[in-house]
Design an enzyme around this catalytic site. Sequence first.
Site, mmCIF file in Angstrom:
data_model
loop_
_atom_site.group_PDB
_atom_site.id
_atom_site.type_symbol
_atom_site.label_atom_id
_atom_site.label_comp_id
_atom_site.label_asym_id
_atom_site.label_seq_id
_atom_site.Cartn_x
_atom_site.Cartn_y
_atom_site.Cartn_z
ATOM 1 N N PRO A 148 -9.912 0.038 3.152
ATOM 2 C CA PRO A 148 -8.739 0.800 3.576
ATOM 3 C C PRO A 148 -7.639 0.888 2.533
ATOM 4 O O PRO A 148 -7.377 -0.053 1.784
ATOM 5 C CB PRO A 148 -8.248 0.041 4.816
ATOM 6 C CG PRO A 148 -8.877 -1.306 4.720
ATOM 7 C CD PRO A 148 -10.163 -1.128 3.988
ATOM 8 N N ASN A 149 -6.995 2.053 2.506
ATOM 9 C CA ASN A 149 -5.837 2.379 1.658
ATOM 10 C C ASN A 149 -6.174 2.604 0.190
ATOM 11 O O ASN A 149 -5.307 3.046 -0.575
ATOM 12 C CB ASN A 149 -4.740 1.318 1.777
ATOM 13 C CG ASN A 149 -4.222 1.200 3.188
ATOM 14 O OD1 ASN A 149 -3.752 2.180 3.766
ATOM 15 N ND2 ASN A 149 -4.353 0.013 3.772
ATOM 16 N N ARG A 156 1.147 3.953 -5.913
ATOM 17 C CA ARG A 156 2.168 2.919 -5.745
ATOM 18 C C ARG A 156 1.702 1.599 -6.320
ATOM 19 O O ARG A 156 0.525 1.384 -6.511
ATOM 20 C CB ARG A 156 2.480 2.754 -4.242
ATOM 21 C CG ARG A 156 3.235 3.905 -3.636
ATOM 22 C CD ARG A 156 3.512 3.763 -2.157
ATOM 23 N NE ARG A 156 3.582 2.418 -1.684
ATOM 24 C CZ ARG A 156 2.696 1.910 -0.819
ATOM 25 N NH1 ARG A 156 1.684 2.648 -0.420
ATOM 26 N NH2 ARG A 156 2.791 0.686 -0.400
ATOM 27 N N TYR A 175 -2.031 -2.847 -8.891
ATOM 28 C CA TYR A 175 -3.355 -2.212 -8.755
ATOM 29 C C TYR A 175 -3.713 -1.271 -9.894
ATOM 30 O O TYR A 175 -4.771 -0.673 -9.902
ATOM 31 C CB TYR A 175 -3.403 -1.461 -7.428
ATOM 32 C CG TYR A 175 -3.244 -2.373 -6.233
ATOM 33 C CD1 TYR A 175 -2.080 -2.392 -5.495
ATOM 34 C CD2 TYR A 175 -4.263 -3.248 -5.875
ATOM 35 C CE1 TYR A 175 -1.929 -3.235 -4.409
ATOM 36 C CE2 TYR A 175 -4.124 -4.093 -4.801
ATOM 37 C CZ TYR A 175 -2.953 -4.093 -4.062
ATOM 38 O OH TYR A 175 -2.804 -4.922 -2.981
ATOM 39 N N ASN A 177 -15.322 -3.166 -2.608
ATOM 40 C CA ASN A 177 -13.952 -3.642 -2.566
ATOM 41 C C ASN A 177 -13.503 -3.497 -1.114
ATOM 42 O O ASN A 177 -13.099 -2.416 -0.703
ATOM 43 C CB ASN A 177 -13.034 -2.864 -3.494
ATOM 44 C CG ASN A 177 -11.622 -3.403 -3.468
ATOM 45 O OD1 ASN A 177 -11.257 -4.174 -2.575
ATOM 46 N ND2 ASN A 177 -10.810 -3.007 -4.446
ATOM 47 N N ALA A 189 -8.140 -4.736 2.471
ATOM 48 C CA ALA A 189 -7.607 -5.648 3.488
ATOM 49 C C ALA A 189 -8.691 -6.235 4.384
ATOM 50 O O ALA A 189 -8.531 -7.352 4.913
ATOM 51 C CB ALA A 189 -6.565 -4.926 4.337
ATOM 52 N N GLU A 199 -18.591 -8.481 -4.784
ATOM 53 C CA GLU A 199 -17.252 -8.262 -4.225
ATOM 54 C C GLU A 199 -16.302 -7.958 -5.372
ATOM 55 O O GLU A 199 -16.314 -8.676 -6.396
ATOM 56 C CB GLU A 199 -16.794 -9.506 -3.472
ATOM 57 C CG GLU A 199 -15.425 -9.459 -2.883
ATOM 58 C CD GLU A 199 -15.013 -10.773 -2.242
ATOM 59 O OE1 GLU A 199 -15.874 -11.657 -2.058
ATOM 60 O OE2 GLU A 199 -13.821 -10.911 -1.926
ATOM 61 N N HIS A 256 -12.232 -6.809 -6.609
ATOM 62 C CA HIS A 256 -10.809 -6.627 -6.311
ATOM 63 C C HIS A 256 -10.083 -6.176 -7.571
ATOM 64 O O HIS A 256 -10.327 -6.715 -8.665
ATOM 65 C CB HIS A 256 -10.173 -7.922 -5.797
ATOM 66 C CG HIS A 256 -10.813 -8.422 -4.542
ATOM 67 N ND1 HIS A 256 -10.619 -7.804 -3.322
ATOM 68 C CD2 HIS A 256 -11.649 -9.461 -4.321
ATOM 69 C CE1 HIS A 256 -11.318 -8.448 -2.416
ATOM 70 N NE2 HIS A 256 -11.960 -9.440 -2.990
ATOM 71 N N ARG A 288 -1.881 -14.258 -5.253
ATOM 72 C CA ARG A 288 -0.963 -13.530 -4.375
ATOM 73 C C ARG A 288 -0.663 -14.323 -3.111
ATOM 74 O O ARG A 288 -0.831 -15.543 -3.073
ATOM 75 C CB ARG A 288 -1.546 -12.142 -4.107
ATOM 76 C CG ARG A 288 -1.777 -11.343 -5.400
ATOM 77 C CD ARG A 288 -2.381 -9.985 -5.137
ATOM 78 N NE ARG A 288 -1.468 -9.162 -4.344
ATOM 79 C CZ ARG A 288 -1.861 -8.037 -3.738
ATOM 80 N NH1 ARG A 288 -3.127 -7.616 -3.830
ATOM 81 N NH2 ARG A 288 -0.985 -7.324 -3.048
HETATM 82 O O1 LIG Z 1 -6.955 -6.174 -5.205
HETATM 83 C C1 LIG Z 1 -7.695 -5.503 -4.455
HETATM 84 O O2 LIG Z 1 -8.487 -4.616 -4.836
HETATM 85 C C2 LIG Z 1 -7.611 -5.707 -2.937
HETATM 86 O O3 LIG Z 1 -8.928 -5.754 -2.412
HETATM 87 C C3 LIG Z 1 -6.884 -4.536 -2.408
HETATM 88 C C4 LIG Z 1 -5.919 -4.620 -1.440
HETATM 89 C C5 LIG Z 1 -5.045 -3.450 -1.126
HETATM 90 C C6 LIG Z 1 -3.943 -3.608 -0.305
HETATM 91 C C7 LIG Z 1 -3.116 -2.547 -0.037
HETATM 92 C C8 LIG Z 1 -3.317 -1.313 -0.608
HETATM 93 C C9 LIG Z 1 -4.399 -1.196 -1.426
HETATM 94 S S1 LIG Z 1 -4.772 0.303 -2.204
HETATM 95 C C10 LIG Z 1 -3.199 0.883 -2.684
HETATM 96 C C11 LIG Z 1 -2.550 0.312 -3.780
HETATM 97 C C12 LIG Z 1 -1.314 0.822 -4.197
HETATM 98 C C13 LIG Z 1 -0.744 1.884 -3.517
HETATM 99 C C14 LIG Z 1 -1.382 2.421 -2.418
HETATM 100 C C15 LIG Z 1 -2.618 1.915 -1.995
HETATM 101 C C16 LIG Z 1 -5.263 -2.237 -1.680
HETATM 102 C C17 LIG Z 1 -5.616 -5.892 -0.740
HETATM 103 O O4 LIG Z 1 -5.605 -5.696 0.698
HETATM 104 C C18 LIG Z 1 -6.597 -7.002 -1.077
HETATM 105 O O5 LIG Z 1 -6.005 -8.252 -0.697
HETATM 106 C C19 LIG Z 1 -6.909 -6.992 -2.564
#
Ligand SMILES: O=C(O)[C@]1(O)C=C(c2cccc(Sc3ccccc3)c2)[C@@H](O)[C@H](O)C1
Length: 150
Positions: free
Chosen positions: A10-11, A18, A23, A75, A78, A99, A101, A108
């Site tokens: 997700p996301n 952002r 990231y 990946n 969340a 896996e 990330h 974190r």
């Molecule tokens: O670091 C990662 O790839 C991870 O799997 C990715 C995550 C994550 C969290 C929120 C948003 C996003 S994607 C994102 C990043 C920046 C702006 C918008 C969305 C990923 C986390 O939930 C995990 O704990 C860690």
Amino acid sequence: MAKLLVLHGPNLNLLGSREPEIYGRATLADIDAGLAAQAAAAGHALSSLQSNAEHELVDRVQAARDDGTGFILINPAAFTHTSVALRDALAAVALPFIEIHLSNPHSREPFRHHSYFSDLAVGVVCGFGADSYRYALDAALQRLAGSAAA
Ligand SMILES: O=C(O)[C@]1(O)C=C(c2cccc(Sc3ccccc3)c2)[C@@H](O)[C@H](O)C1
């Protein structure tokens, strides 16, 4: 030729917009394009799915059991810290997976320090931004080459 499957949780569809300090600036399209080229250069096929819905990822893992998929890169985002269902699907299909990330969850918030996947994974690559995916694919290709040679 092997079939590899990349799953994004997700996301991750918002990636690049952002929190680049956490990231990175690559978009998911950038990452997927690079992985497809990397896999093709090694003579393998790669497909990918991003979903915000746990059941869609579970369904795709289940489908991988019977579609010739030889390796999964995931990946879970969340879902890393919450999804017993996705863990159980990966255990059920018994396909090797890595896996991935972008960030290093261990550096974190404490709630990100536990993964429902790491103990089942061939390995975990984290903390290298978009390169985490590239390194993980390289490891998967090495593993596939070794199994082909054996
Ligand atoms: O670091 C990662 O790839 C991870 O799997 C990715 C995550 C994550 C969290 C929120 C948003 C996003 S994607 C994102 C990043 C920046 C702006 C918008 C969305 C990923 C986390 O939930 C995990 O704990 C860690």
